[in-house]
Write a protein that holds these residues in place. Structure first.
Motif, short mmCIF file in Angstrom:
data_model
loop_
_atom_site.label_atom_id
_atom_site.label_comp_id
_atom_site.label_asym_id
_atom_site.label_seq_id
_atom_site.Cartn_x
_atom_site.Cartn_y
_atom_site.Cartn_z
N VAL A 192 0.88 -1.42 -0.02
CA VAL A 192 0.39 -0.28 -0.27
C VAL A 192 0.84 1.31 0.50
O VAL A 192 1.93 1.52 0.68
CB VAL A 192 -0.39 0.31 1.08
CG1 VAL A 192 -1.39 1.09 1.47
CG2 VAL A 192 -1.78 -1.13 0.99
N ILE A 193 0.46 2.21 -1.48
CA ILE A 193 1.49 3.50 -1.10
C ILE A 193 0.59 4.75 -0.90
O ILE A 193 1.32 5.81 -1.03
CB ILE A 193 2.68 3.33 -2.38
CG1 ILE A 193 1.17 3.47 -3.53
CG2 ILE A 193 3.20 1.90 -2.58
CD1 ILE A 193 1.82 3.33 -5.35
N GLY A 194 -0.56 4.67 -1.10
CA GLY A 194 -1.24 5.59 -0.72
C GLY A 194 -2.24 5.09 -0.09
O GLY A 194 -3.08 4.07 0.16
N ALA A 195 -3.75 6.42 0.53
CA ALA A 195 -4.71 5.81 0.86
C ALA A 195 -5.63 7.41 1.50
O ALA A 195 -5.13 8.63 0.94
CB ALA A 195 -4.19 6.22 2.71
N THR A 196 -6.93 7.45 0.77
CA THR A 196 -7.11 8.61 0.30
C THR A 196 -7.68 8.66 2.27
O THR A 196 -7.32 8.46 3.53
CB THR A 196 -8.64 8.51 0.42
OG1 THR A 196 -9.16 7.16 1.29
CG2 THR A 196 -9.14 7.39 -1.34
N ARG A 197 -8.49 10.02 2.40
CA ARG A 197 -8.46 10.74 3.78
C ARG A 197 -9.61 9.37 4.59
O ARG A 197 -8.60 9.19 5.75
CB ARG A 197 -9.17 12.14 3.56
CG ARG A 197 -9.32 12.68 4.88
CD ARG A 197 -9.67 13.73 5.16
NE ARG A 197 -10.34 14.88 6.53
CZ ARG A 197 -11.48 14.55 6.82
NH1 ARG A 197 -12.65 14.26 6.55
NH2 ARG A 197 -11.33 15.42 8.17
N ALA A 198 -10.58 9.21 3.97
CA ALA A 198 -11.25 8.00 4.53
C ALA A 198 -10.48 6.92 5.24
O ALA A 198 -10.63 6.92 6.41
CB ALA A 198 -12.51 7.76 3.80
N ALA A 199 -9.48 6.71 3.82
CA ALA A 199 -9.12 5.43 4.56
C ALA A 199 -7.84 5.47 5.41
O ALA A 199 -7.72 4.82 6.36
CB ALA A 199 -8.37 4.76 3.35
N ARG A 200 -7.37 7.16 6.00
CA ARG A 200 -6.37 7.18 6.40
C ARG A 200 -6.86 7.24 8.12
O ARG A 200 -6.23 6.96 9.19
CB ARG A 200 -5.95 8.46 6.46
CG ARG A 200 -4.57 8.28 5.09
CD ARG A 200 -4.23 10.19 3.99
NE ARG A 200 -2.94 10.15 3.30
CZ ARG A 200 -1.92 10.15 3.48
NH1 ARG A 200 -1.77 10.14 4.93
NH2 ARG A 200 -1.13 9.96 2.08
N GLN A 201 -7.83 8.15 7.72
CA GLN A 201 -8.65 8.04 9.00
C GLN A 201 -8.99 6.62 10.10
O GLN A 201 -9.13 6.53 11.06
CB GLN A 201 -10.05 8.90 9.08
CG GLN A 201 -9.68 10.53 9.38
CD GLN A 201 -10.82 11.41 8.95
OE1 GLN A 201 -11.82 10.17 7.99
NE2 GLN A 201 -11.35 12.53 9.24
N HIS A 202 -9.39 5.76 8.65
CA HIS A 202 -9.82 4.25 9.73
C HIS A 202 -8.23 3.24 9.95
O HIS A 202 -8.69 3.16 10.65
CB HIS A 202 -10.75 3.77 8.21
CG HIS A 202 -11.38 2.27 8.61
ND1 HIS A 202 -11.97 2.16 9.26
CD2 HIS A 202 -10.68 0.97 7.91
CE1 HIS A 202 -12.47 0.85 9.36
NE2 HIS A 202 -11.18 0.21 8.56
N PHE A 203 -8.15 3.93 9.65
CA PHE A 203 -6.57 3.07 9.47
C PHE A 203 -5.14 3.61 10.12
O PHE A 203 -4.29 3.52 10.87
CB PHE A 203 -6.18 2.38 8.47
CG PHE A 203 -6.69 1.48 7.07
CD1 PHE A 203 -6.89 0.63 7.64
CD2 PHE A 203 -7.25 1.58 6.49
CE1 PHE A 203 -8.13 -0.60 6.62
CE2 PHE A 203 -7.91 0.69 5.69
CZ PHE A 203 -8.35 -0.01 6.40
N ARG A 204 -5.88 5.09 10.53
CA ARG A 204 -4.88 6.04 11.72
C ARG A 204 -3.42 5.80 11.00
O ARG A 204 -2.55 5.72 11.56
CB ARG A 204 -4.84 4.94 13.25
CG ARG A 204 -6.37 5.12 13.61
CD ARG A 204 -6.04 4.42 14.95
NE ARG A 204 -7.41 4.55 16.10
CZ ARG A 204 -7.81 3.87 17.11
NH1 ARG A 204 -6.63 2.98 17.44
NH2 ARG A 204 -9.25 3.11 16.96
N LEU A 205 -3.71 6.28 10.00
CA LEU A 205 -2.74 6.86 9.05
C LEU A 205 -2.20 8.00 9.03
O LEU A 205 -0.99 8.06 8.29
CB LEU A 205 -2.59 5.91 7.65
CG LEU A 205 -2.88 5.06 7.14
CD1 LEU A 205 -2.89 4.65 6.04
CD2 LEU A 205 -2.01 3.48 7.84
#
Length: 327
Positions: free
Chosen positions: A245-258
């Motif tokens: 995984v090299i990128g994540a949307t804001r929703a994904a960042r919030q969900h996975f605490r990135l």
């Protein structure tokens, strides 16, 4: 029958109500009143002040600002067109503004454009909360969330003839980069209509975010990791050819605490999807063999030819990784 058109003149009674609310100890109870307090106490604005022509950027400045936001505007353009197709006949305009609150682009009908120009709802206009007080674009940018500012919820009395429905737009790294706005100056647009339009705005903003993300990671595989029920958008992950995984949307960042605002450290996709087992060399061989079989329609001889090896070698490698034709 023509829709009622609100006056462009400041409303002194509204200004008095705003100042009374600012002075009230209960001001912080309401999100709108809290914004009024910021406008009056932090920014030193007067709700009765008339509109200033200095709030509009000139042609050269606006051109430079648009050039700096070229990727955003290119991705947003077809979304703005579709959004205006849904609300334009209802007398609304569609705007997109940068993080400074300056309108970069808009869509308005020929019959309504001059009125929106008078109201300052046009490219080059500044709708930063620090300049205009509580308003859809500025307050959305300050709070980083979708907002609806309906008529007399505006801080400045000069803006009470408008209803604004806004949603923030975040880039591929989760940073706030713009606000998407639909504004209406029609007197028959009530709160129920505003709620319907607000849903359209939020959906369109998420669409722009998705397209920005896919454009940023055009060479990667995009994986849907879930949909946020609170309407913050789709949790999308960008995965490279090595399943990292090299990128994540804001929703994904919030969900996975990135975290947001920076590139993420590449991590195996399995860690995000619930499979934390470390990869092995056999996993890679197994994937190559299965993919070759899939391309060959399950025919071992054809699959072996695709990989440039013999049929017997293909079988030996299948046996080594625990793979049989039933898989």
């Amino acid at each position: 029958m023509a829709a009622l058109q609100p006056s462009l003149e400041p409303d002194p009674d509204h200004a008095a109500r705003v100042l009374n609310a600012v002075q009230s100890s209960r001001a912080a109870v309401s999100a709108v009143a809290a914004s009024w307090c910021r406008s009056a106490l932090h920014h030193g604005l007067d709700p009765a002040a008339p509109r200033s022509v200095a709030e509009r950027l000139g042609g050269a400045e606006l051109k430079a600002l648009r050039a700096g936001n070229g990727e955003l505007l290119a991705v947003a353009a077809p979304v703005l067109d579709r959004l205006f197709g849904s609300v334009g006949l209802a007398g609304a305009c569609v705007l997109i503004a940068d993080t400074g609150g300056v309108v970069l682009d808009w869509r308005a009908g020929d019959a309504d454009a001059s009125r929106f120009e008078e109201l300052g709802l046009a490219p080059g206009a500044s709708w930063a909360e620090a300049a205009q007080g509580t308003n859809g674009i500025g307050t959305c940018l300050v709070e980083g969330r979708a907002v609806t500012i309906h008529r007399d919820e505006h801080f400045a009395s000069r803006n009470v003839g408008v209803s604004c429905m806004d949603a923030p737009i975040f880039d591929a790294e989760g940073r706030l980069i713009a606000a998407l706005d639909i504004s209406s100056a029609r007197g028959d647009h009530d709160r129920a209509m505003a709620a319907l339009i607000a849903a359209l705005v939020q959906d369109a903003a998420r669409h722009i975010e998705r397209d920005l993300f896919c454009r940023r990671y055009a060479d990667a595989r995009i994986v849907l990791a879930g949909t946020d029920p609170t309407a913050r958008g789709h949790a999308l992950l960008a995965v490279d050819r090595d399943d990292l995984v090299i990128g994540a949307t804001r929703a994904a960042r919030q969900h996975f605490r990135l975290g947001s605002g920076t590139a993420i450290c590449p991590r195996p996709l399995g860690e995000f999807l619930g499979d934390g087992q470390p990869a092995s060399f056999d996993d890679g061989d197994r994937a190559v063999l299965r993919q070759a079989l899939a391309r060959a329609g399950g025919n071992v001889s054809s699959a072996a030819r695709l990989l440039g090896i013999g049929r017997a070698t293909f079988y030996r490698r299948m046996e080594r990784v625990g793979l049989s034709l039933r898989h």
